[in-house]
Motif scaffolding. Structure first.
Motif, PDB file in Angstrom:
ATOM      1  N   UNK A 129      29.495  36.458  32.927  1.00  0.00           N
ATOM      2  CA  UNK A 129      29.446  35.035  32.601  1.00  0.00           C
ATOM      3  C   UNK A 129      28.744  34.222  33.688  1.00  0.00           C
ATOM      4  N   UNK A 130      27.864  33.340  33.242  1.00  0.00           N
ATOM      5  CA  UNK A 130      27.130  32.424  34.127  1.00  0.00           C
ATOM      6  C   UNK A 130      26.250  33.156  35.150  1.00  0.00           C
ATOM      7  N   UNK A 131      26.097  34.460  34.982  1.00  0.00           N
ATOM      8  CA  UNK A 131      25.253  35.271  35.869  1.00  0.00           C
ATOM      9  C   UNK A 131      25.723  35.234  37.331  1.00  0.00           C
ATOM     10  N   UNK A 132      26.956  34.822  37.558  1.00  0.00           N
ATOM     11  CA  UNK A 132      27.460  34.743  38.933  1.00  0.00           C
ATOM     12  C   UNK A 132      28.065  36.062  39.397  1.00  0.00           C
ATOM     13  N   UNK A 133      28.416  36.926  38.460  1.00  0.00           N
ATOM     14  CA  UNK A 133      28.980  38.229  38.806  1.00  0.00           C
ATOM     15  C   UNK A 133      28.134  39.306  38.142  1.00  0.00           C
ATOM     16  N   UNK A 134      28.140  40.496  38.722  1.00  0.00           N
ATOM     17  CA  UNK A 134      27.191  41.498  38.249  1.00  0.00           C
ATOM     18  C   UNK A 134      27.659  42.914  38.565  1.00  0.00           C
ATOM     19  N   UNK A 135      27.031  43.864  37.838  1.00  0.00           N
ATOM     20  CA  UNK A 135      27.189  45.293  38.099  1.00  0.00           C
ATOM     21  C   UNK A 135      25.799  45.880  38.294  1.00  0.00           C
ATOM     22  N   UNK A 136      25.521  46.406  39.465  1.00  0.00           N
ATOM     23  CA  UNK A 136      24.266  47.124  39.714  1.00  0.00           C
ATOM     24  C   UNK A 136      24.471  48.590  39.355  1.00  0.00           C
TER      25      UNK A 136
END
Length: 214
Positions: A129-136
C-alpha cells in the motif's frame, strides 16, 4: 507445446490459457521492509480470448497480515537502465491471525517479456500500500521461464539453444540423482547382507554353546 508449459481451454468463455507446468521459486530478501515467506512462487500465464490477449506474472507468497500487496506495484529494472512499473491486481488473499496468504497478478507487456529474455541483470521489487513498504525478490529461473514463454507464444525458433541447455542440465541432474539412489540402495543391500551374516554366525555360536556336550 513445450513440455515446460501446459494449456487449458475454457470452452464457455472461449479462453485459452498457457502457463508454466510448475511454478518457479522466488527468494525474498531479508532486507525487505515486509516479511515474506521463503516459499514464494512465480508463474507466467498467457491468456487468449477473442477480445483479449494478455501475458501476466503471478506472485504467490505469505506476508505479515497488515500489509496489502494488492494495493501496490511490481517494479522491475532491466540492466540498470530500463524501468517498468506494473499495477497489482489481487487474485486472492486469506488472513489467519497475523499472516496473510496472497496472490497478485501483473500485466507484462511483450516488450518487457523480450527485455527479460535478453537481460544481463534483473532487479525486482513488489510494493504494498502507498508503495511505502516492499519485498525485494530474486527469481533465478525467471529469465529461463520468459524464454520458454516467448518461444511458445511469439517465435518458436527463438532461444532454442538456451531451452535445450536447461533440458540437458535437468537431465544430467536427474541422472546424478538416480545414480545416488542406486548407490544408496547398493550400500543398504551390502549392509543388510553383512548384518545377516553376523547374526547368523552369532546364532551358530550361541547354539554351539547351548548344546555343547563335553
Amino acid at each position: 507445446m513445450n513440455k515446460y508449459l501446459k494449456q487449458e481451454h475454457d470452452k464457455f468463455k472461449d479462453k485459452i490459457t498457457i502457463q508454466l507446468t510448475d511454478l518457479i521459486p522466488a527468494k525474498c530478501l531479508e532486507e525487505s521492509s515486509i516479511w515474506a515467506s521463503d516459499d514464494s512462487k512465480v508463474n507466467l500465464r498467457h491468456i487468449s480470448m477473442p477480445e483479449l490477449k494478455a501475458l501476466v506474472l503471478d506472485f504467490e507468497t505469505t506476508i505479515s497480515g497488515q500489509d496489502d500487496l494488492g494495493a501496490g506495484k511490481l517494479l522491475m529494472i532491466i540492466d540498470d537502465n530500463q524501468r517498468y512499473t506494473l499495477e497489482a491486481h489481487e487474485s486472492y488473499a486469506s488472513t489467519y491471525e497475523s499472516i496473510k496468504e496472497v496472490s497478485c497478478w501483473y500485466d507484462i507487456p511483450m516488450e518487457l517479456l523480450k527485455s527479460i529474455c535478453d537481460a544481463k541483470s534483473i532487479d525486482i521489487r513488489f510494493t504494498a500500500q502507498n508503495d511505502t513498504k516492499y519485498v525485494d525478490v530474486i527469481i533465478p529461473k525467471l529469465q529461463w521461464a520468459a524464454k520458454v514463454m516467448y518461444n511458445e507464444i511469439v517465435d518458436n525458433t527463438a532461444y532454442l539453444e538456451e531451452i535445450q541447455e536447461n533440458e540437458e542440465i535437468i537431465t544430467d541432474k536427474n541422472k546424478e540423482e538416480d545414480k545416488e539412489v542406486r548407490e544408496d540402495k547398493e550400500v543398504s543391500f551390502i549392509s543388510t547382507k553383512w548384518l545377516w551374516i553376523f547374526l547368523s554366525m552369532f546364532l551358530i555360536i550361541i547354539l554351539m554353546v547351548l548344546f555343547y556336550v563335553p
